[in-house]
Design a protein around this motif. Structure first.
Motif, PDB file in Angstrom:
ATOM      1  N   ALA A  18       0.828  -1.208   0.000  1.00  0.00           N
ATOM      2  CA  ALA A  18       0.000   0.000   0.000  1.00  0.00           C
ATOM      3  C   ALA A  18       0.860   1.254   0.000  1.00  0.00           C
ATOM      4  N   SER A  19       1.975   1.223   0.746  1.00  0.00           N
ATOM      5  CA  SER A  19       2.855   2.392   0.771  1.00  0.00           C
ATOM      6  C   SER A  19       3.510   2.628  -0.587  1.00  0.00           C
ATOM      7  N   GLU A  20       3.744   1.568  -1.349  1.00  0.00           N
ATOM      8  CA  GLU A  20       4.335   1.709  -2.674  1.00  0.00           C
ATOM      9  C   GLU A  20       3.349   2.337  -3.659  1.00  0.00           C
ATOM     10  N   LEU A  21       2.084   1.997  -3.515  1.00  0.00           N
ATOM     11  CA  LEU A  21       1.072   2.413  -4.490  1.00  0.00           C
ATOM     12  C   LEU A  21       0.343   3.696  -4.106  1.00  0.00           C
ATOM     13  N   ASN A  22       0.434   4.100  -2.843  1.00  0.00           N
ATOM     14  CA  ASN A  22      -0.335   5.235  -2.333  1.00  0.00           C
ATOM     15  C   ASN A  22       0.386   6.558  -2.613  1.00  0.00           C
ATOM     16  N   PRO A  23      -0.245   7.496  -3.348  1.00  0.00           N
ATOM     17  CA  PRO A  23       0.391   8.801  -3.595  1.00  0.00           C
ATOM     18  C   PRO A  23       0.711   9.558  -2.305  1.00  0.00           C
ATOM     19  N   GLY A  24      -0.029   9.268  -1.224  1.00  0.00           N
ATOM     20  CA  GLY A  24       0.240   9.929   0.045  1.00  0.00           C
ATOM     21  C   GLY A  24       1.560   9.533   0.668  1.00  0.00           C
ATOM     22  N   SER A  25       2.185   8.471   0.142  1.00  0.00           N
ATOM     23  CA  SER A  25       3.481   8.032   0.645  1.00  0.00           C
ATOM     24  C   SER A  25       4.638   8.677  -0.098  1.00  0.00           C
ATOM     25  N   GLY A  26       4.338   9.474  -1.102  1.00  0.00           N
ATOM     26  CA  GLY A  26       5.382  10.139  -1.868  1.00  0.00           C
ATOM     27  C   GLY A  26       5.085  10.107  -3.347  1.00  0.00           C
ATOM     28  N   SER A  27       5.675  11.047  -4.037  1.00  0.00           N
ATOM     29  CA  SER A  27       5.469  11.166  -5.489  1.00  0.00           C
ATOM     30  C   SER A  27       6.816  11.059  -6.204  1.00  0.00           C
ATOM     31  N   PRO A  28       6.882  10.266  -7.303  1.00  0.00           N
ATOM     32  CA  PRO A  28       5.806   9.461  -7.878  1.00  0.00           C
ATOM     33  C   PRO A  28       5.641   8.136  -7.132  1.00  0.00           C
ATOM     34  N   THR A  29       4.527   7.459  -7.384  1.00  0.00           N
ATOM     35  CA  THR A  29       4.334   6.132  -6.826  1.00  0.00           C
ATOM     36  C   THR A  29       5.236   5.136  -7.558  1.00  0.00           C
ATOM     37  N   VAL A  30       5.338   3.925  -6.998  1.00  0.00           N
ATOM     38  CA  VAL A  30       6.198   2.898  -7.582  1.00  0.00           C
ATOM     39  C   VAL A  30       5.422   1.591  -7.662  1.00  0.00           C
ATOM     40  N   GLY A  31       6.015   0.584  -8.278  1.00  0.00           N
ATOM     41  CA  GLY A  31       5.350  -0.695  -8.432  1.00  0.00           C
ATOM     42  C   GLY A  31       5.260  -1.484  -7.139  1.00  0.00           C
ATOM     43  N   ALA A  32       4.329  -2.414  -7.085  1.00  0.00           N
ATOM     44  CA  ALA A  32       4.111  -3.224  -5.887  1.00  0.00           C
ATOM     45  C   ALA A  32       5.278  -4.154  -5.590  1.00  0.00           C
ATOM     46  N   ASP A  33       6.156  -4.367  -6.560  1.00  0.00           N
ATOM     47  CA  ASP A  33       7.320  -5.237  -6.349  1.00  0.00           C
ATOM     48  C   ASP A  33       8.616  -4.443  -6.257  1.00  0.00           C
ATOM     49  N   ALA A  34       8.529  -3.108  -6.097  1.00  0.00           N
ATOM     50  CA  ALA A  34       9.715  -2.260  -6.180  1.00  0.00           C
ATOM     51  C   ALA A  34      10.709  -2.515  -5.058  1.00  0.00           C
ATOM     52  N   ILE A  35      10.231  -2.688  -3.843  1.00  0.00           N
ATOM     53  CA  ILE A  35      11.144  -2.727  -2.693  1.00  0.00           C
ATOM     54  C   ILE A  35      11.674  -4.133  -2.434  1.00  0.00           C
ATOM     55  N   PHE A  36      10.779  -5.074  -2.226  1.00  0.00           N
ATOM     56  CA  PHE A  36      11.185  -6.436  -1.861  1.00  0.00           C
ATOM     57  C   PHE A  36      10.837  -7.474  -2.926  1.00  0.00           C
ATOM     58  N   GLY A  37      10.402  -7.030  -4.095  1.00  0.00           N
ATOM     59  CA  GLY A  37       9.999  -7.970  -5.124  1.00  0.00           C
ATOM     60  C   GLY A  37       8.548  -8.385  -4.965  1.00  0.00           C
ATOM     61  N   PRO A  38       8.072  -9.355  -5.730  1.00  0.00           N
ATOM     62  CA  PRO A  38       6.690  -9.804  -5.627  1.00  0.00           C
ATOM     63  C   PRO A  38       6.396 -10.332  -4.224  1.00  0.00           C
ATOM     64  N   PRO A  39       5.233  -9.967  -3.656  1.00  0.00           N
ATOM     65  CA  PRO A  39       4.939 -10.359  -2.271  1.00  0.00           C
ATOM     66  C   PRO A  39       4.260 -11.718  -2.138  1.00  0.00           C
ATOM     67  N   VAL A  40       4.226 -12.511  -3.207  1.00  0.00           N
ATOM     68  CA  VAL A  40       3.501 -13.780  -3.161  1.00  0.00           C
ATOM     69  C   VAL A  40       4.443 -14.947  -3.458  1.00  0.00           C
ATOM     70  N   TRP A  41       4.140 -16.086  -2.839  1.00  0.00           N
ATOM     71  CA  TRP A  41       4.891 -17.320  -3.068  1.00  0.00           C
ATOM     72  C   TRP A  41       4.673 -17.771  -4.505  1.00  0.00           C
ATOM     73  N   PRO A  42       5.690 -18.275  -5.196  1.00  0.00           N
ATOM     74  CA  PRO A  42       7.043 -18.615  -4.730  1.00  0.00           C
ATOM     75  C   PRO A  42       8.082 -17.551  -5.041  1.00  0.00           C
ATOM     76  N   PHE A  43       7.621 -16.312  -5.248  1.00  0.00           N
ATOM     77  CA  PHE A  43       8.528 -15.234  -5.662  1.00  0.00           C
ATOM     78  C   PHE A  43       8.900 -14.299  -4.507  1.00  0.00           C
ATOM     79  N   ASP A  44       8.575 -14.696  -3.282  1.00  0.00           N
ATOM     80  CA  ASP A  44       8.716 -13.797  -2.128  1.00  0.00           C
ATOM     81  C   ASP A  44       9.979 -14.050  -1.312  1.00  0.00           C
ATOM     82  N   GLY A  45      11.001 -14.566  -1.951  1.00  0.00           N
ATOM     83  CA  GLY A  45      12.225 -14.898  -1.226  1.00  0.00           C
ATOM     84  C   GLY A  45      12.866 -13.714  -0.534  1.00  0.00           C
ATOM     85  N   VAL A  46      12.840 -12.537  -1.157  1.00  0.00           N
ATOM     86  CA  VAL A  46      13.457 -11.354  -0.545  1.00  0.00           C
ATOM     87  C   VAL A  46      12.666 -10.929   0.695  1.00  0.00           C
ATOM     88  N   TRP A  47      11.349 -10.968   0.616  1.00  0.00           N
ATOM     89  CA  TRP A  47      10.533 -10.656   1.785  1.00  0.00           C
ATOM     90  C   TRP A  47      10.930 -11.534   2.969  1.00  0.00           C
TER      91      TRP A  47
END
Length: 358
Positions: A232-261
Motif C-alpha cells: 500500500a505504501s508503494e502504491l499510495n500517492p500519500g506516501s510520496g510522489s511518484p508512486t512505484v510498483g508493488a514489487d519495487a522494494i522487496f519484489g513480488p509479495p507472493v509465493w514462490p517469488f517472495d524470497g526477498v521478503w
C-alpha cells in the motif's frame, strides 16, 4: 571590559556602577553565548555532498538541520515540501556540546509517511535527550524508503537506502562530529517503518551498533498484513510522489517469488543480535472505537513484536519488552495507539535511559 578565553569578564578600569552597556557585554561573555555560535559544519565525503548548510531550528541551539545528496538514492520519492535530490538530516546535540569531547550517537529512523524534520520528532528527541550527553541523528528515509536497498526500483532509479545510511552517513557523521566512532558508542532505534529499519540494519551490520530498539515497528515481513501495508505504501500517492510498483522494494509479495521478503524479515533473523542490547516497545491499540485506524495499526504492530520476541526467546537472547497495552500505565496521554506522541515520547525516554546506562 573584555572577555577572557573562558568567557569570564575582566575589569580593565574601575567600575562605579553597572551600566546597560556593561550588562550587554556580560551577556555576550556568558556561557549562554556558546548557544549563539554557528552549528558544526560538514565537509563533503563518503559519497555525500552537502546541499544546504546546517542551521539551528530550536531556541536552545541544540538541534540543527542540513541536507545532502547521494548517488545511492539520487531521486527519492517526495512528500509535500521536500526538494528533489536532497536528503534532510536532523542532528540534536547534547546540552553544552563540547567540541573537544566525544559523545555516543543514536540514529533515530522515522516512520511512514513521516520525515526527520517533523516537529513532533524534534520534540520527542529533545525532551528525551536533555541532559543525556548523547548525539541523535535523524536521516531522511523517504515516505516509503523502508530502509532497504530496493530490488526493482525501475524508473525511480537507485533506491539504496541501506547503503546510503550504513556505508555513507555513519562515517560522514563520525568525520564531522565529535562522536565515539565505535560499535560501543552507537545505537539505532526507529518508530513504525523506522522500527523495521532499526532491526533490519542492526541484523545486517551488528558490527556497527551496540543497542537496537523498535517503537511499534513492523518487524515481520512474513506477516500478510505487513506485506499489504508495504505494498500500500508503494502504491499510495500519500506516501510520496511518484508512486512505484508493488514489487519495487522487496519484489513480488507472493509465493514462490517472495524470497526477498522472507530473507529481509527482522523477526525471524535475530541470531546476529546476540550480544547487543535489544528493546521492543508497543501498545495494543487501546479502545478500538476511538481513532480506530491508529488502534488497528498498533495492534498489528504488536503482533510482529510478539513474533520477534518469541524468536529472541527461542534463541536465548535477552531483551527488554515494554508491552504497555492501552498505555494507561505507561505515560500520561498515551492510549496505546500508533504514532501517538505521548507513547513514543515515553518509549524514547526509556530507551535513552537504557543506552546511556549501558
Amino acid at each position: 571590559m573584555a572577555c577572557s578565553p573562558t568567557g569570564s569578564a575582566i575589569m580593565i578600569k574601575p567600575m562605579i556602577r553597572l551600566s546597560v552597556a556593561v550588562i550587554a557585554v556580560l551577556a555576550l561573555c556568558s556561557p549562554a553565548s556558546a548557544a549563539e555560535a554557528t552549528p558544526p559544519q560538514f565537509a563533503d565525503g563518503f559519497g555525500l555532498t552537502v546541499t544546504s548548510r546546517p542551521r539551528w531550528v530550536d531556541d536552545q541551539h541544540r538541534t540543527f538541520v542540513f541536507s545532502v545528496s547521494t548517488n545511492q538514492v539520487p531521486t527519492p520519492t517526495l512528500l509535500d515540501g521536500q526538494e528533489p535530490g536532497r536528503h534532510t538530516i536532523v542532528v540534536t546535540l547534547p546540552d553544552n556540546y563540547d567540541r573537544t569531547a566525544r559523545y555516543p550517537v543514536q540514529y533515530y529512523l522515522h516512520g511512514h509517511p513521516d520525515r526527520p524534520d517533523a516537529a513532533w520528532n524534534q520534540r520527542v528527541v529533545e525532551n528525551a535527550t536533555r541532559g543525556a550527553g548523547l548525539i541523535t541523528v535523524q536521516p531522511n528515509g523517504s515516505g516509503r524508503g523502508w530502509y532497504s536497498n530496493w530490488v526493482n526500483p525501475g524508473a525511480a532509479g537507485p533506491q539504496n537506502w541501506e547503503t546510503f545510511h550504513l556505508e555513507q552517513l555513519i562515517p560522514f557523521v563520525d568525520a564531522n562530529l565529535n562522536t565515539i566512532a565505535t560499535r560501543d558508542g552507537r545505537a539505532i532505534v526507529g518508530h513504525s517503518m523506522g522500527g523495521f529499519g532499526a532491526f533490519h540494519y542492526a541484523e545486517h551490520r551488528p558490527d556497527l551498533f551496540s543497542y537496537v530498539g523498535s517503537f511499534s515497528g513492523g518487524l515481520d515481513l512474513r506477516n500478510s498484513e505487513m506485506r499489504a501495508a508495504v505494498v500500500a505504501s508503494e502504491l499510495n500517492p500519500g506516501s510520496g510522489s511518484p508512486t512505484v510498483g508493488a514489487d519495487a522494494i522487496f519484489g513480488p509479495p507472493v509465493w514462490p517469488f517472495d524470497g526477498v521478503w522472507n530473507a529481509q524479515s527482522p523477526a525471524q533473523h535475530v541470531a546476529s543480535l546476540r550480544g547487543m542490547g535489544i528493546a521492543l516497545y508497543t501498545g495494543n491499540g487501546g479502545d478500538l472505537t476511538i481513532n480506530p485506524i491508529q488502534a488497528v495499526l498498533e495492534n498489528r504492530a504488536r503482533e510482529t513484536a510478539l513474533v520477534t520476541a518469541s524468536h529472541l526467546t527461542a534463541a536465548g537472547i535477552p531483551f527488554h519488552f515494554s508491552d504497555y497495552g492501552n498505555g494507561s500505565g505507561w505515560a500520561p496521554g498515551c492510549t496505546g495507539k500508533h504514532a501517538e506522541e505521548a507513547c513514543v515520547q515515553a518509549d524514547m525516554n526509556h530507551f535513552v535511559g537504557l543506552i546511556t546506562r549501558r
